[in-house]
Each structure stands twice: as structure tokens, then as C-alpha cells.
Design a protein around this motif. Structure first.
Motif, PDB file in Angstrom:
ATOM      1  N   GLU A 145      94.975  58.645  28.218  1.00  0.00           N
ATOM      2  CA  GLU A 145      94.659  60.326  27.472  1.00  0.00           C
ATOM      3  C   GLU A 145      95.213  58.888  26.069  1.00  0.00           C
ATOM      4  OE1 GLU A 145      94.797  63.063  25.622  1.00  0.00           O
ATOM      5  OE2 GLU A 145      95.407  63.683  27.790  1.00  0.00           O
ATOM      6  N   LEU A 146      94.316  59.835  25.170  1.00  0.00           N
ATOM      7  CA  LEU A 146      94.668  58.636  23.339  1.00  0.00           C
ATOM      8  C   LEU A 146      95.473  59.108  22.419  1.00  0.00           C
ATOM      9  CD1 LEU A 146      90.749  57.934  22.934  1.00  0.00           C
ATOM     10  CD2 LEU A 146      92.503  56.452  24.008  1.00  0.00           C
ATOM     11  N   GLN A 147      95.387  60.247  23.330  1.00  0.00           N
ATOM     12  CA  GLN A 147      96.907  61.163  22.042  1.00  0.00           C
ATOM     13  C   GLN A 147      98.332  61.592  23.018  1.00  0.00           C
ATOM     14  OE1 GLN A 147      95.097  64.878  20.169  1.00  0.00           O
ATOM     15  NE2 GLN A 147      93.620  63.404  19.708  1.00  0.00           N
ATOM     16  N   SER A 148      98.892  60.079  23.487  1.00  0.00           N
ATOM     17  CA  SER A 148      99.325  59.938  24.866  1.00  0.00           C
ATOM     18  C   SER A 148     100.759  60.436  24.201  1.00  0.00           C
ATOM     19  CB  SER A 148      99.726  58.555  25.583  1.00  0.00           C
ATOM     20  OG  SER A 148      99.849  57.827  24.473  1.00  0.00           O
ATOM     21  N   SER A 149     101.214  60.863  22.842  1.00  0.00           N
ATOM     22  CA  SER A 149     102.745  61.431  22.347  1.00  0.00           C
ATOM     23  C   SER A 149     102.526  62.312  23.199  1.00  0.00           C
ATOM     24  CB  SER A 149     102.628  61.243  21.436  1.00  0.00           C
ATOM     25  OG  SER A 149     101.268  61.306  20.227  1.00  0.00           O
ATOM     26  N   LYS A 150     101.067  63.527  22.902  1.00  0.00           N
ATOM     27  CA  LYS A 150     101.870  64.949  23.150  1.00  0.00           C
ATOM     28  C   LYS A 150     101.474  65.094  24.588  1.00  0.00           C
ATOM     29  CE  LYS A 150      98.860  69.290  21.798  1.00  0.00           C
ATOM     30  NZ  LYS A 150      97.914  70.017  21.751  1.00  0.00           N
ATOM     31  N   GLU A 151     101.092  64.528  25.913  1.00  0.00           N
ATOM     32  CA  GLU A 151     101.087  64.824  26.948  1.00  0.00           C
ATOM     33  C   GLU A 151     101.836  63.510  27.749  1.00  0.00           C
ATOM     34  OE1 GLU A 151      97.467  66.302  28.152  1.00  0.00           O
ATOM     35  OE2 GLU A 151      97.108  67.428  26.537  1.00  0.00           O
ATOM     36  N   SER A 152     102.968  62.767  27.560  1.00  0.00           N
ATOM     37  CA  SER A 152     103.304  62.041  27.653  1.00  0.00           C
ATOM     38  C   SER A 152     104.115  62.580  29.050  1.00  0.00           C
ATOM     39  CB  SER A 152     103.906  61.155  27.290  1.00  0.00           C
ATOM     40  OG  SER A 152     105.224  61.827  26.405  1.00  0.00           O
ATOM     41  N   CYS A 153     104.702  63.778  28.987  1.00  0.00           N
ATOM     42  CA  CYS A 153     105.336  64.495  30.069  1.00  0.00           C
ATOM     43  C   CYS A 153     105.333  65.855  29.795  1.00  0.00           C
ATOM     44  CB  CYS A 153     107.378  64.272  29.343  1.00  0.00           C
ATOM     45  SG  CYS A 153     107.907  62.790  29.421  1.00  0.00           S
ATOM     46  N   PRO A 154     105.687  66.744  30.808  1.00  0.00           N
ATOM     47  CA  PRO A 154     105.786  67.693  31.912  1.00  0.00           C
ATOM     48  C   PRO A 154     105.703  68.512  30.821  1.00  0.00           C
ATOM     49  CG  PRO A 154     106.519  66.707  33.725  1.00  0.00           C
ATOM     50  CD  PRO A 154     106.202  65.472  32.943  1.00  0.00           C
ATOM     51  N   PHE A 167      97.313  65.324  38.309  1.00  0.00           N
ATOM     52  CA  PHE A 167      98.070  64.852  38.317  1.00  0.00           C
ATOM     53  C   PHE A 167      99.048  64.299  37.635  1.00  0.00           C
ATOM     54  CE2 PHE A 167      94.859  64.370  41.628  1.00  0.00           C
ATOM     55  CZ  PHE A 167      95.605  64.984  43.422  1.00  0.00           C
ATOM     56  N   ILE A 168     100.460  64.932  37.775  1.00  0.00           N
ATOM     57  CA  ILE A 168     101.459  64.423  35.920  1.00  0.00           C
ATOM     58  C   ILE A 168     101.678  63.541  36.432  1.00  0.00           C
ATOM     59  CG2 ILE A 168     103.206  64.790  35.495  1.00  0.00           C
ATOM     60  CD1 ILE A 168     101.584  66.704  34.188  1.00  0.00           C
ATOM     61  N   THR A 169     101.695  62.136  35.503  1.00  0.00           N
ATOM     62  CA  THR A 169     102.144  60.733  35.027  1.00  0.00           C
ATOM     63  C   THR A 169     102.750  60.919  34.161  1.00  0.00           C
ATOM     64  OG1 THR A 169     100.237  59.843  34.341  1.00  0.00           O
ATOM     65  CG2 THR A 169     100.135  60.553  36.263  1.00  0.00           C
ATOM     66  N   TYR A 170     103.700  59.858  33.890  1.00  0.00           N
ATOM     67  CA  TYR A 170     103.720  59.459  32.799  1.00  0.00           C
ATOM     68  C   TYR A 170     103.710  58.563  31.578  1.00  0.00           C
ATOM     69  CZ  TYR A 170     107.670  62.666  34.835  1.00  0.00           C
ATOM     70  OH  TYR A 170     108.539  63.563  34.611  1.00  0.00           O
ATOM     71  N   GLY A 171     102.099  58.605  31.709  1.00  0.00           N
ATOM     72  CA  GLY A 171     101.995  57.119  31.147  1.00  0.00           C
ATOM     73  C   GLY A 171     100.600  57.396  30.818  1.00  0.00           C
ATOM     74  N   MET A 172      99.632  56.802  29.563  1.00  0.00           N
ATOM     75  CA  MET A 172      98.558  57.649  29.313  1.00  0.00           C
ATOM     76  C   MET A 172      97.596  57.991  30.278  1.00  0.00           C
ATOM     77  SD  MET A 172      98.111  54.788  26.344  1.00  0.00           S
ATOM     78  CE  MET A 172      96.787  54.902  25.890  1.00  0.00           C
ATOM     79  N   ILE A 173      97.595  56.723  31.581  1.00  0.00           N
ATOM     80  CA  ILE A 173      96.611  57.563  32.759  1.00  0.00           C
ATOM     81  C   ILE A 173      96.788  58.430  34.049  1.00  0.00           C
ATOM     82  CG2 ILE A 173      95.568  56.112  34.645  1.00  0.00           C
ATOM     83  CD1 ILE A 173      95.910  53.633  33.511  1.00  0.00           C
ATOM     84  N   LYS A 174      95.499  59.267  33.284  1.00  0.00           N
ATOM     85  CA  LYS A 174      96.072  60.531  34.889  1.00  0.00           C
ATOM     86  C   LYS A 174      94.993  60.689  35.573  1.00  0.00           C
ATOM     87  CE  LYS A 174      98.626  61.963  30.383  1.00  0.00           C
ATOM     88  NZ  LYS A 174     100.265  62.148  31.156  1.00  0.00           N
ATOM     89  N   PRO A 175      95.468  60.467  36.713  1.00  0.00           N
ATOM     90  CA  PRO A 175      94.468  60.682  37.542  1.00  0.00           C
ATOM     91  C   PRO A 175      93.900  62.222  38.520  1.00  0.00           C
ATOM     92  CG  PRO A 175      97.188  60.290  38.720  1.00  0.00           C
ATOM     93  CD  PRO A 175      96.497  60.682  37.176  1.00  0.00           C
TER      94      PRO A 175
END
Length: 225
Positions: free
Chosen positions: A212-221, A166-174
Motif C-alpha cells: 500500500e503506497l497510500q498507507s496513511s489512508k488504510e493503515s487501520c480498519p 487480510f487486515i494489517t496495520y502496515g503497508m503490506i496487505k496479504p
């Protein structure tokens, strides 16, 4: 065995982090259904005992895992996972009209999957293909045929699955995923003694979170024009 797995997992995670390959870490928990299917080698000298004329039914169990996701490619990643998993089955003695007799095998697994993913605005579907190295920690059975001997302690089994993150805007991706794990395609079956051979298959429904430890890359869809 637990100490060895703990040390190995630490070494893998530390090495991946130092090499800047570690993309994320996570946990998952799931419910599974598993069953045995039997094969009996018969001869005139050794006829089939009456208790082999049984129905094999699905048994419901649970599993728990911790994993690391390596690489940051948009479409291909690698998941390595340590899992505590319960398998087994239920045989129903039709001949004696007896109470169903369950068998549970507890496994420690080292799972490795190639993860093929595709990012959409609504979420990230993915496919898992890989292998599991499974060690049988314990066995509990009420089945007379199975109680005659131990299960094969170490096996290499295939696994295939599909999931949705699921898409989220933080580091936690369910995420949620469904995995099919049959008996080994190469090597010995799950159980073999005298004229009885058992194979096992399992279906897992798992939910979890990926940090997500590299959150800057995947913080947004992604936004497609």
C-alpha cells in the motif's frame, strides 16, 4: 516481446504515479488447473479418427504475476497485471489404452480487472471482473491431434474471481483469491486445425501481497459505531 512488456509496464506505472492514481503494487503466485474440451466437425468424407474418442482431464500448473492497483475508492478500484501463466490439458486415449498425453501452453498475459471491494473489520472481500490479453510463448505436447498445428498466438479472454484481503496495520496487505478464466467469448478458439477445435478453461488459486503506497489512508480498519 519481453522488452516490449517491460517498457509498457514501466510506462503504465510511471504515468499512474505521476497522475497520483497509483494506489499500490504487488505480486502473486498461484496454482491452477486447466483442461481442453474438444469439438470435432465431421462429415462423411472426413470421419472421426479413433484418437478423437478421448477423455479430457485437468492438468495442474502454476502462474506468477506482478500488478498495480489504481485509484483509492473505498468500493471500486482497477487492477492491471502482467502474468506468466501455464495452461493446458491431458487427453487420455481410451481407444488405444495409451499413457495420458499432456499439453502445456505458456502464456504472457496482460490482465485488467475492475475490483469491487467492501471493507469489514475482519477483512476485505472483493470481486474481480475483467479481460486478459494472452500471448502464447511456447507449446509442449505429447498429443498426436494437437501436434498437427500451433495454438492461436493471441487471444482476449474473460476472467471472473473473488478474493479476501487480510487486515494489517502496515503497508503490506496479504490476500488470497480464486479466479475462473474460460476460453475467449469473442474471436477464435484456443486451437483450430482441419476438423478439430479446442477450447480451454482454467481455475486459479492465488496468494500474494499488496504494498500500500497510500498507507496513511488504510493503515487501520474502519471502526463502525
Amino acid at each position: 516481446m519481453k522488452k516490449i512488456l517491460s517498457i509498457l509496464s514501466f510506462v503504465l506505472l510511471f504515468g499512474a504515479a505521476q497522475a497520483q492514481l497509483l494506489n499500490s503494487i504487488g505480486v502473486n503466485v498461484g496454482a491452477n488447473m486447466s483442461e481442453h474440451f474438444w469439438h470435432v466437425n465431421t462429415t462423411n468424407v472426413h470421419p472421426i479418427p479413433t484418437y478423437y474418442d478421448d477423455d479430457q482431464k485437468w492438468k495442474y500448473n502454476w502462474n506468477l504475476g506482478v500488478f498495480a492497483e489504481l485509484f483509492s475508492n473505498d468500493h471500486l478500484r482497477w487492477d492491471t497485471e502482467f502474468q506468466l501463466n501455464h495452461k493446458g490439458g491431458i487427453d487420455v486415449d481410451k481407444f488405444h489404452n495409451a499413457t495420458p498425453r499432456p499439453t502445456t501452453t505458456t502464456h504472457v498475459c496482460w490482465n485488467n480487472y475492475a475490483k469491487f471491494r467492501y471493507e469489514l473489520y475482519q477483512g476485505i472481500p472483493y470481486i474481480l471482473l475483467g479481460l486478459r490479453l494472452e500471448y502464447v510463448m511456447s507449446t509442449a505436447t505429447a498429443s498426436a491431434p494437437i501436434a498437427r498445428g500451433p495454438f492461436v498466438p493471441l487471444q482476449l479472454t474473460p476472467a471472473v474471481g473473488a478474493g479476501w484481503e487480510f487486515i494489517t496495520y502496515g503497508m503490506i496487505k496479504p490476500f488470497v483469491e480464486l479466479i475462473y478464466n474460460p476460453s475467449p467469448l469473442i474471436g477464435p478458439p484456443s486451437y483450430h486445425i482441419d476438423d478439430l477445435t479446442l477450447w480451454n478453461r482454467e481455475i486459479e488459486l492465488r496468494v500474494g501481497i499488496r504494498l500500500e503506497l497510500q498507507s496513511s489512508k488504510e493503515s487501520c480498519p474502519k471502526v463502525y459505531k
